[in-house]
Design a protein around this motif. Sequence first.
Motif, PDB file in Angstrom:
ATOM      1  N   ALA A 121       1.146  -1.616   0.049  1.00 52.42           N
ATOM      2  CA  ALA A 121      -0.125   0.341   0.392  1.00 52.42           C
ATOM      3  C   ALA A 121       0.680   1.569  -0.112  1.00 52.42           C
ATOM      4  O   ALA A 121       0.688   1.774  -0.638  1.00 52.42           O
ATOM      5  N   ALA A 122       1.978   1.022   0.910  1.00 54.50           N
ATOM      6  CA  ALA A 122       2.496   2.476   0.515  1.00 54.50           C
ATOM      7  C   ALA A 122       3.421   2.343  -0.582  1.00 54.50           C
ATOM      8  O   ALA A 122       3.850   3.846  -0.732  1.00 54.50           O
ATOM      9  N   ARG A 123       3.976   1.939  -0.998  1.00 55.43           N
ATOM     10  CA  ARG A 123       4.381   1.932  -2.193  1.00 55.43           C
ATOM     11  C   ARG A 123       3.974   2.518  -3.189  1.00 55.43           C
ATOM     12  O   ARG A 123       3.935   3.206  -3.841  1.00 55.43           O
ATOM     13  N   ILE A 124       2.648   1.615  -3.946  1.00 53.75           N
ATOM     14  CA  ILE A 124       1.225   2.088  -4.874  1.00 53.75           C
ATOM     15  C   ILE A 124       1.131   3.250  -4.517  1.00 53.75           C
ATOM     16  O   ILE A 124       0.964   4.816  -5.616  1.00 53.75           O
ATOM     17  N   ALA A 125       1.115   3.755  -2.591  1.00 56.04           N
ATOM     18  CA  ALA A 125       0.194   5.050  -2.962  1.00 56.04           C
ATOM     19  C   ALA A 125       1.734   6.133  -2.722  1.00 56.04           C
ATOM     20  O   ALA A 125       1.192   7.391  -3.267  1.00 56.04           O
ATOM     21  N   ALA A 126       2.675   6.062  -3.205  1.00 58.75           N
ATOM     22  CA  ALA A 126       3.855   6.811  -3.686  1.00 58.75           C
ATOM     23  C   ALA A 126       4.511   7.130  -4.668  1.00 58.75           C
ATOM     24  O   ALA A 126       4.835   8.246  -5.116  1.00 58.75           O
ATOM     25  N   ALA A 127       3.597   6.310  -5.729  1.00 62.26           N
ATOM     26  CA  ALA A 127       3.513   6.836  -6.888  1.00 62.26           C
ATOM     27  C   ALA A 127       3.293   7.925  -7.733  1.00 62.26           C
ATOM     28  O   ALA A 127       2.877   8.777  -7.160  1.00 62.26           O
ATOM     29  N   GLY A 130      -3.364   1.046  -1.623  1.00 57.85           N
ATOM     30  CA  GLY A 130      -2.487   1.978  -2.529  1.00 57.85           C
ATOM     31  C   GLY A 130      -2.689   2.162  -3.555  1.00 57.85           C
ATOM     32  O   GLY A 130      -2.964   4.061  -3.498  1.00 57.85           O
ATOM     33  N   ALA A 131      -3.703   1.909  -4.576  1.00 60.31           N
ATOM     34  CA  ALA A 131      -4.400   2.199  -5.565  1.00 60.31           C
ATOM     35  C   ALA A 131      -5.810   3.685  -5.050  1.00 60.31           C
ATOM     36  O   ALA A 131      -6.112   4.525  -5.485  1.00 60.31           O
ATOM     37  N   ALA A 132      -6.325   3.236  -4.229  1.00 58.65           N
ATOM     38  CA  ALA A 132      -7.698   3.965  -2.992  1.00 58.65           C
ATOM     39  C   ALA A 132      -6.222   5.452  -2.993  1.00 58.65           C
ATOM     40  O   ALA A 132      -7.166   6.497  -2.900  1.00 58.65           O
ATOM     41  N   ARG A 133      -5.611   5.209  -2.521  1.00 63.88           N
ATOM     42  CA  ARG A 133      -5.194   6.763  -1.695  1.00 63.88           C
ATOM     43  C   ARG A 133      -5.127   7.076  -2.882  1.00 63.88           C
ATOM     44  O   ARG A 133      -4.134   8.217  -3.019  1.00 63.88           O
ATOM     45  N   LEU A 134      -4.298   6.981  -4.047  1.00 60.94           N
ATOM     46  CA  LEU A 134      -3.886   7.623  -5.420  1.00 60.94           C
ATOM     47  C   LEU A 134      -4.627   8.363  -5.233  1.00 60.94           C
ATOM     48  O   LEU A 134      -4.406   9.361  -5.592  1.00 60.94           O
TER      49      LEU A 134
END
Length: 192
Positions: free
Chosen positions: A134-140, A164-168
């Motif tokens: 989640a942290a990796r994807i959210a940091a995109a 992670g996608a939802a955080r983006l």
Amino acid sequence: LRVLGGLIRLGLPATIFVTGLWLRANPDTVALLRDRSDLFTLQNHGARHVPAVLGAGRLYGVPVAGTIEAVRAEVAGGADAILAAGAPAPAWFRGATAIYSPEALAAIRAMGFRIAGFSLNGDEGASLPAATVAARIAAARDGDVVIAHTNRPNRPSGPGVVVGAARLVDRGFRLVPLGDGPFEESDAPSRV
């Protein structure tokens, strides 16, 4: 279906790279993906998940194609399986392990496929814990192409992909499948 179900609940699109083996083994999920073509685009991951590498040996424990003929068969077989599943013809290819021999890249491109690379590995082959994923994807960052796996239901990574996608999206990003974005073919896919 943890990842796909989460993406559907959130209405988030994704490009799903599938192998011929996976398509034949998962008819119910294939039907779901086809029914949700508004969210999911199927693209070519090969017939049997064989790395597009010439010579002998293994990559990450997977035997390589070995010859140009085997590379062509892997790519054509994956495309044929997608068509047989009733999905549109794929335009992109992402080989197993994302490592290619230069001659294999040329052969794949000559077959009319664009090579899909990625800039952010979200789950390291579905091996990371959900919170890390989640942290990796959210940091995109804007323009990143994220790779993550949907086909490993017993691994802990899946829920992290959705979070992670939802955080983006919460950060104001719009997720798009490869065919809908301003994506260029990977200029420097991994090579051997």
